[in-house]
Design a protein around this motif. Structure first.
Motif, PDB file in Angstrom:
ATOM      1  N   SER A 114      16.677 -17.597  12.150  1.00 62.17           N
ATOM      2  CA  SER A 114      16.235 -18.874  12.992  1.00 62.17           C
ATOM      3  C   SER A 114      14.734 -18.405  13.441  1.00 62.17           C
ATOM      4  O   SER A 114      14.223 -17.238  13.614  1.00 62.17           O
ATOM      5  CB  SER A 114      16.962 -18.870  14.135  1.00 62.17           C
ATOM      6  N   LEU A 115      13.936 -19.552  13.723  1.00 58.84           N
ATOM      7  CA  LEU A 115      12.542 -19.285  14.124  1.00 58.84           C
ATOM      8  C   LEU A 115      12.157 -20.115  15.496  1.00 58.84           C
ATOM      9  O   LEU A 115      12.542 -21.643  15.550  1.00 58.84           O
ATOM     10  CB  LEU A 115      11.785 -19.892  13.038  1.00 58.84           C
ATOM     11  N   GLN A 116      12.018 -19.553  16.383  1.00 59.05           N
ATOM     12  CA  GLN A 116      11.690 -20.152  17.808  1.00 59.05           C
ATOM     13  C   GLN A 116      10.225 -19.809  18.226  1.00 59.05           C
ATOM     14  O   GLN A 116       9.749 -18.982  17.994  1.00 59.05           O
ATOM     15  CB  GLN A 116      12.755 -19.692  18.867  1.00 59.05           C
ATOM     16  N   ALA A 117       9.536 -20.923  18.642  1.00 57.61           N
ATOM     17  CA  ALA A 117       8.301 -20.960  18.864  1.00 57.61           C
ATOM     18  C   ALA A 117       8.146 -20.322  20.344  1.00 57.61           C
ATOM     19  O   ALA A 117       8.855 -20.616  21.359  1.00 57.61           O
ATOM     20  CB  ALA A 117       7.652 -22.507  18.973  1.00 57.61           C
ATOM     21  N   CYS A 118       6.942 -19.505  20.365  1.00 52.20           N
ATOM     22  CA  CYS A 118       6.588 -18.907  21.597  1.00 52.20           C
ATOM     23  C   CYS A 118       5.985 -19.817  22.468  1.00 52.20           C
ATOM     24  O   CYS A 118       5.908 -19.620  23.798  1.00 52.20           O
ATOM     25  CB  CYS A 118       5.764 -17.567  21.336  1.00 52.20           C
ATOM     26  N   SER A 119       5.199 -20.621  21.976  1.00 54.21           N
ATOM     27  CA  SER A 119       4.392 -21.824  22.651  1.00 54.21           C
ATOM     28  C   SER A 119       4.774 -22.954  22.104  1.00 54.21           C
ATOM     29  O   SER A 119       5.463 -23.545  22.078  1.00 54.21           O
ATOM     30  CB  SER A 119       3.058 -21.277  23.002  1.00 54.21           C
ATOM     31  N   LYS A 120       3.745 -23.257  21.303  1.00 54.12           N
ATOM     32  CA  LYS A 120       3.689 -24.593  20.562  1.00 54.12           C
ATOM     33  C   LYS A 120       3.780 -24.387  18.940  1.00 54.12           C
ATOM     34  O   LYS A 120       3.264 -25.225  18.076  1.00 54.12           O
ATOM     35  CB  LYS A 120       2.676 -25.598  20.650  1.00 54.12           C
ATOM     36  N   GLY A 121       4.608 -23.156  18.601  1.00 54.13           N
ATOM     37  CA  GLY A 121       4.164 -22.830  17.039  1.00 54.13           C
ATOM     38  C   GLY A 121       5.443 -23.665  16.509  1.00 54.13           C
ATOM     39  O   GLY A 121       6.201 -24.492  16.772  1.00 54.13           O
ATOM     40  N   PHE A 122       5.708 -22.836  15.076  1.00 55.53           N
ATOM     41  CA  PHE A 122       6.840 -23.593  14.393  1.00 55.53           C
ATOM     42  C   PHE A 122       8.214 -23.299  15.010  1.00 55.53           C
ATOM     43  O   PHE A 122       8.473 -22.305  15.566  1.00 55.53           O
ATOM     44  CB  PHE A 122       6.642 -22.927  13.072  1.00 55.53           C
ATOM     45  N   GLY A 123       8.964 -24.200  14.903  1.00 60.64           N
ATOM     46  CA  GLY A 123      10.443 -23.921  15.536  1.00 60.64           C
ATOM     47  C   GLY A 123      11.521 -24.554  14.388  1.00 60.64           C
ATOM     48  O   GLY A 123      11.296 -25.841  13.892  1.00 60.64           O
ATOM     49  N   GLY A 124      12.267 -23.865  13.983  1.00 53.78           N
ATOM     50  CA  GLY A 124      13.458 -24.313  12.880  1.00 53.78           C
ATOM     51  C   GLY A 124      13.889 -22.954  12.214  1.00 53.78           C
ATOM     52  O   GLY A 124      14.274 -22.021  12.712  1.00 53.78           O
ATOM     53  N   PHE A 125      14.209 -23.115  11.023  1.00 51.51           N
ATOM     54  CA  PHE A 125      14.853 -21.772  10.416  1.00 51.51           C
ATOM     55  C   PHE A 125      14.043 -21.568   8.944  1.00 51.51           C
ATOM     56  O   PHE A 125      13.349 -22.493   8.381  1.00 51.51           O
ATOM     57  CB  PHE A 125      16.248 -21.945  10.302  1.00 51.51           C
ATOM     58  N   ALA A 126      14.141 -20.370   8.475  1.00 50.41           N
ATOM     59  CA  ALA A 126      13.729 -20.008   7.055  1.00 50.41           C
ATOM     60  C   ALA A 126      14.914 -19.470   6.012  1.00 50.41           C
ATOM     61  O   ALA A 126      15.633 -18.914   6.657  1.00 50.41           O
ATOM     62  CB  ALA A 126      12.713 -19.044   7.213  1.00 50.41           C
ATOM     63  N   LEU A 127      14.691 -19.937   4.908  1.00 53.00           N
ATOM     64  CA  LEU A 127      15.442 -19.228   3.905  1.00 53.00           C
ATOM     65  C   LEU A 127      14.912 -18.436   3.244  1.00 53.00           C
ATOM     66  O   LEU A 127      13.740 -18.670   2.462  1.00 53.00           O
ATOM     67  CB  LEU A 127      16.159 -20.470   3.127  1.00 53.00           C
ATOM     68  N   PHE A 128      15.479 -17.229   2.589  1.00 51.48           N
ATOM     69  CA  PHE A 128      15.086 -16.152   1.704  1.00 51.48           C
ATOM     70  C   PHE A 128      16.120 -15.799   0.722  1.00 51.48           C
ATOM     71  O   PHE A 128      17.174 -15.541   0.894  1.00 51.48           O
ATOM     72  CB  PHE A 128      14.510 -15.261   2.670  1.00 51.48           C
ATOM     73  N   ASP A 129      15.492 -15.512  -0.464  1.00 49.65           N
ATOM     74  CA  ASP A 129      16.261 -14.800  -1.552  1.00 49.65           C
ATOM     75  C   ASP A 129      16.203 -13.544  -1.503  1.00 49.65           C
ATOM     76  O   ASP A 129      15.109 -12.762  -1.303  1.00 49.65           O
ATOM     77  CB  ASP A 129      15.603 -15.412  -2.642  1.00 49.65           C
TER      78      ASP A 129
END
Length: 209
Positions: A114-129
């Protein structure tokens, strides 16, 4: 925060009431500990003999974007950090799930964080192999509107791989038509597809201001 590796030496005893008085409390022995350094640690998940340690933000502007640290536990008395992934500036990655996945579009070990923005950054999730944990490869970044990804899960079923994620504060509706809980088909993890979702406001007309 340090990552502690423990082994349970619990003594199993019959459940009969007559033997309850002889039961011994479980004992734990610390084999090793790891200080990942800097910032704050979050959830940890294991897959094979690897541990994936997520990270979180501190108070105020303290957002070091440490991503997910990978440790090799082949020798549990000597954990070795072998890689880091998911470092996106202005975000924190609190939760990571790792699963063996076999689909028509991917065969290997897949990680979602999961990715949460500290201010106005990117918010969503990332997939990795992470089939080779020492050499993780980013496959996709997925933005979830309006509040990024907080709780997250990865599952394999019926020849597909699925990501289930709830936004932070999903119970507080910003727009009635938006989902608070999202479902993505990630069978082809380079091109995730949103296939459904739910929110109390959208589906139950229960919209908290």
């Amino acid at each position: 925060m340090r990552l502690f590796l423990v082994v349970s030496l619990a003594v199993c005893v019959p459940a009969a009431a007559t033997q309850a008085s002889t039961a011994k409390p479980p004992r734990f022995h610390v084999i090793a500990h790891v200080d990942p350094g800097g910032g704050y640690s979050a959830d940890v998940v294991g897959e094979r003999h690897y541990a994936y340690l997520s990270s979180r933000a501190g108070a105020g502007d303290d957002c070091p974007a440490q991503g997910v640290r990978v440790f090799d536990l082949a020798d549990p008395s000597r954990p070795r950090k072998i890689a880091t992934f998911g470092r996106v500036a202005g975000t924190w990655s609190e939760k990571t799930i790792v699963r063996r996945v076999h689909t028509s579009g991917f065969d290997g070990v897949l990680a979602v964080t999961s990715l949460q923005a500290c201010s106005k950054g990117f918010g969503g999730f990332a997939l990795f192999d992470v089939t080779r944990p020492g050499h993780p490869r980013r496959l996709a970044l997925v933005r979830t509107e309006p509040r990024g990804s907080h709780e997250i899960w990865l599952a394999a079923a019926r020849g597909h791989a699925w990501v289930y994620t709830a936004e932070a504060a999903a119970e507080f509706a910003l727009a009635k038509e938006s989902f608070g809980f999202h479902i993505y088909d990630v069978s082809r993890p380079r091109t995730p597809t949103e296939v459904g979702g739910w929110s109390a406001c959208r589906d139950l007309d229960d919209c908290t201001p």
